[in-house]
Design a protein around this motif. Sequence first.
Motif, PDB file in Angstrom:
ATOM      1  N   GLN A  65       0.813  -1.219   0.000  1.00  0.00           N
ATOM      2  CA  GLN A  65       0.000   0.000   0.000  1.00  0.00           C
ATOM      3  C   GLN A  65       0.844   1.266   0.000  1.00  0.00           C
ATOM      4  OE1 GLN A  65      -2.724  -0.428   3.255  1.00  0.00           O
ATOM      5  NE2 GLN A  65      -3.960  -1.938   2.163  1.00  0.00           N
ATOM      6  N   THR A  66       2.084   1.176   0.418  1.00  0.00           N
ATOM      7  CA  THR A  66       2.938   2.355   0.425  1.00  0.00           C
ATOM      8  C   THR A  66       3.881   2.306  -0.767  1.00  0.00           C
ATOM      9  OG1 THR A  66       4.559   1.252   1.831  1.00  0.00           O
ATOM     10  CG2 THR A  66       2.873   2.551   2.938  1.00  0.00           C
ATOM     11  N   ARG A  67       4.277   3.472  -1.271  1.00  0.00           N
ATOM     12  CA  ARG A  67       5.232   3.613  -2.372  1.00  0.00           C
ATOM     13  C   ARG A  67       4.824   2.780  -3.585  1.00  0.00           C
ATOM     14  NH1 ARG A  67      10.864   2.226  -0.502  1.00  0.00           N
ATOM     15  NH2 ARG A  67      11.440   3.297  -2.395  1.00  0.00           N
ATOM     16  N   ALA A  68       3.580   2.912  -3.992  1.00  0.00           N
ATOM     17  CA  ALA A  68       3.031   2.107  -5.093  1.00  0.00           C
ATOM     18  C   ALA A  68       3.840   2.249  -6.378  1.00  0.00           C
ATOM     19  CB  ALA A  68       1.576   2.466  -5.332  1.00  0.00           C
ATOM     20  N   ASP A  69       4.286   3.462  -6.706  1.00  0.00           N
ATOM     21  CA  ASP A  69       5.055   3.664  -7.939  1.00  0.00           C
ATOM     22  C   ASP A  69       6.353   2.857  -7.916  1.00  0.00           C
ATOM     23  OD1 ASP A  69       3.125   5.388  -8.838  1.00  0.00           O
ATOM     24  OD2 ASP A  69       4.216   7.205  -8.265  1.00  0.00           O
ATOM     25  N   PHE A  70       7.040   2.882  -6.782  1.00  0.00           N
ATOM     26  CA  PHE A  70       8.278   2.126  -6.632  1.00  0.00           C
ATOM     27  C   PHE A  70       8.026   0.644  -6.855  1.00  0.00           C
ATOM     28  CE2 PHE A  70      10.648  -0.651  -3.746  1.00  0.00           C
ATOM     29  CZ  PHE A  70      11.934  -0.472  -4.223  1.00  0.00           C
TER      30      PHE A  70
ATOM     31  N   GLU B  50       5.446  -0.927  -8.290  1.00  0.00           N
ATOM     32  CA  GLU B  50       5.001  -1.260  -9.647  1.00  0.00           C
ATOM     33  C   GLU B  50       6.195  -1.371 -10.587  1.00  0.00           C
ATOM     34  OE1 GLU B  50       1.919   1.370 -11.007  1.00  0.00           O
ATOM     35  OE2 GLU B  50       0.641   0.887  -9.284  1.00  0.00           O
ATOM     36  N   ALA B  51       7.119  -0.414 -10.491  1.00  0.00           N
ATOM     37  CA  ALA B  51       8.307  -0.442 -11.354  1.00  0.00           C
ATOM     38  C   ALA B  51       9.176  -1.658 -11.024  1.00  0.00           C
ATOM     39  CB  ALA B  51       9.107   0.848 -11.191  1.00  0.00           C
ATOM     40  N   LYS B  52       9.351  -1.938  -9.745  1.00  0.00           N
ATOM     41  CA  LYS B  52      10.177  -3.067  -9.324  1.00  0.00           C
ATOM     42  C   LYS B  52       9.585  -4.381  -9.825  1.00  0.00           C
ATOM     43  CE  LYS B  52      12.296  -5.108  -5.220  1.00  0.00           C
ATOM     44  NZ  LYS B  52      13.653  -5.058  -5.753  1.00  0.00           N
ATOM     45  N   PHE B  53       8.279  -4.558  -9.649  1.00  0.00           N
ATOM     46  CA  PHE B  53       7.639  -5.797 -10.076  1.00  0.00           C
ATOM     47  C   PHE B  53       7.653  -5.933 -11.592  1.00  0.00           C
ATOM     48  CE2 PHE B  53       4.978  -5.585  -5.965  1.00  0.00           C
ATOM     49  CZ  PHE B  53       5.916  -6.315  -5.270  1.00  0.00           C
ATOM     50  N   ALA B  54       7.420  -4.832 -12.304  1.00  0.00           N
ATOM     51  CA  ALA B  54       7.443  -4.873 -13.769  1.00  0.00           C
ATOM     52  C   ALA B  54       8.827  -5.289 -14.268  1.00  0.00           C
ATOM     53  CB  ALA B  54       7.048  -3.520 -14.348  1.00  0.00           C
ATOM     54  N   ALA B  55       9.869  -4.765 -13.630  1.00  0.00           N
ATOM     55  CA  ALA B  55      11.233  -5.128 -14.023  1.00  0.00           C
ATOM     56  C   ALA B  55      11.503  -6.604 -13.746  1.00  0.00           C
ATOM     57  CB  ALA B  55      12.241  -4.254 -13.281  1.00  0.00           C
ATOM     58  N   THR B  56      10.996  -7.108 -12.631  1.00  0.00           N
ATOM     59  CA  THR B  56      11.190  -8.522 -12.294  1.00  0.00           C
ATOM     60  C   THR B  56      10.507  -9.421 -13.320  1.00  0.00           C
ATOM     61  OG1 THR B  56      11.372  -8.030  -9.941  1.00  0.00           O
ATOM     62  CG2 THR B  56      10.783 -10.294 -10.526  1.00  0.00           C
ATOM     63  N   VAL B  57       9.269  -9.095 -13.662  1.00  0.00           N
ATOM     64  CA  VAL B  57       8.522  -9.904 -14.633  1.00  0.00           C
ATOM     65  C   VAL B  57       9.213  -9.869 -15.995  1.00  0.00           C
ATOM     66  CG1 VAL B  57       6.343 -10.058 -15.904  1.00  0.00           C
ATOM     67  CG2 VAL B  57       6.314  -9.713 -13.427  1.00  0.00           C
ATOM     68  N   GLU B  58       9.672  -8.701 -16.403  1.00  0.00           N
ATOM     69  CA  GLU B  58      10.357  -8.583 -17.697  1.00  0.00           C
ATOM     70  C   GLU B  58      11.680  -9.352 -17.679  1.00  0.00           C
ATOM     71  OE1 GLU B  58      11.020  -8.152 -21.455  1.00  0.00           O
ATOM     72  OE2 GLU B  58       9.135  -7.577 -20.500  1.00  0.00           O
ATOM     73  N   ARG B  59      12.411  -9.277 -16.586  1.00  0.00           N
ATOM     74  CA  ARG B  59      13.674 -10.020 -16.464  1.00  0.00           C
ATOM     75  C   ARG B  59      13.414 -11.527 -16.529  1.00  0.00           C
ATOM     76  NH1 ARG B  59      15.271  -8.428 -11.578  1.00  0.00           N
ATOM     77  NH2 ARG B  59      14.483 -10.314 -10.592  1.00  0.00           N
ATOM     78  N   ASP B  60      12.348 -11.982 -15.848  1.00  0.00           N
ATOM     79  CA  ASP B  60      11.987 -13.405 -15.897  1.00  0.00           C
ATOM     80  C   ASP B  60      11.705 -13.836 -17.332  1.00  0.00           C
ATOM     81  OD1 ASP B  60      12.211 -13.567 -13.126  1.00  0.00           O
ATOM     82  OD2 ASP B  60      10.038 -13.490 -12.779  1.00  0.00           O
ATOM     83  N   ARG B  61      10.933 -13.041 -18.052  1.00  0.00           N
ATOM     84  CA  ARG B  61      10.603 -13.372 -19.448  1.00  0.00           C
ATOM     85  C   ARG B  61      11.853 -13.454 -20.308  1.00  0.00           C
ATOM     86  NH1 ARG B  61       5.936  -9.412 -19.646  1.00  0.00           N
ATOM     87  NH2 ARG B  61       4.193 -10.679 -18.982  1.00  0.00           N
ATOM     88  N   ALA B  62      12.738 -12.473 -20.143  1.00  0.00           N
ATOM     89  CA  ALA B  62      13.965 -12.450 -20.951  1.00  0.00           C
ATOM     90  C   ALA B  62      14.841 -13.668 -20.641  1.00  0.00           C
ATOM     91  CB  ALA B  62      14.734 -11.152 -20.698  1.00  0.00           C
TER      92      ALA B  62
END
Length: 149
Positions: free
Chosen positions: A80-85, A87-99
């Motif tokens: 619930q806190t620092r949602a922008d942080f 979201e970016a962290k999780f998006a990077a993790t998912v993209e790294r997993d895919r790559a």
Amino acid sequence: MDRITPAQRSANMARVRGKDTGPEMVVRRLVHRMGYRYRLHRKNLPGKPDLVLPRHKLVIFVHGCFWHRHAGCSRSTMPQTRADFWEAKFAATVERDRAQIAALKIAGWRVQVIWECDLRDLGRLEKSIRHAVEGMPDALRYSPAEAGA
């Protein structure tokens, strides 16, 4: 509002492990009990897979539902806190997993992702691992849609 102080949060996050996690240890014991032998965290492979079964040309990742964003899983919550942080962290993790998965497949490896919540049914998980080793399709195998594609 966060219920704990930043220092307490930092201490909690410092205890989050990247290797030898509880779910990974459950999968290791299961795979070993099934009679398969494996190597751990091979540094010469993309993503340093949790388990590598060289004889079967199979790698297994054991992903935490929260950190790797298991789509549709109740454990994949958003802080619930620092949602922008986050979201970016999780998006990077998912993209790294895919790559990493794509690179492994290009190199000729078969990839199985085991989600933390899959450990609730070890019989089904054992069947899934056996199918992956034998090269058979299975419902627990990784698909990009699961990762929130």
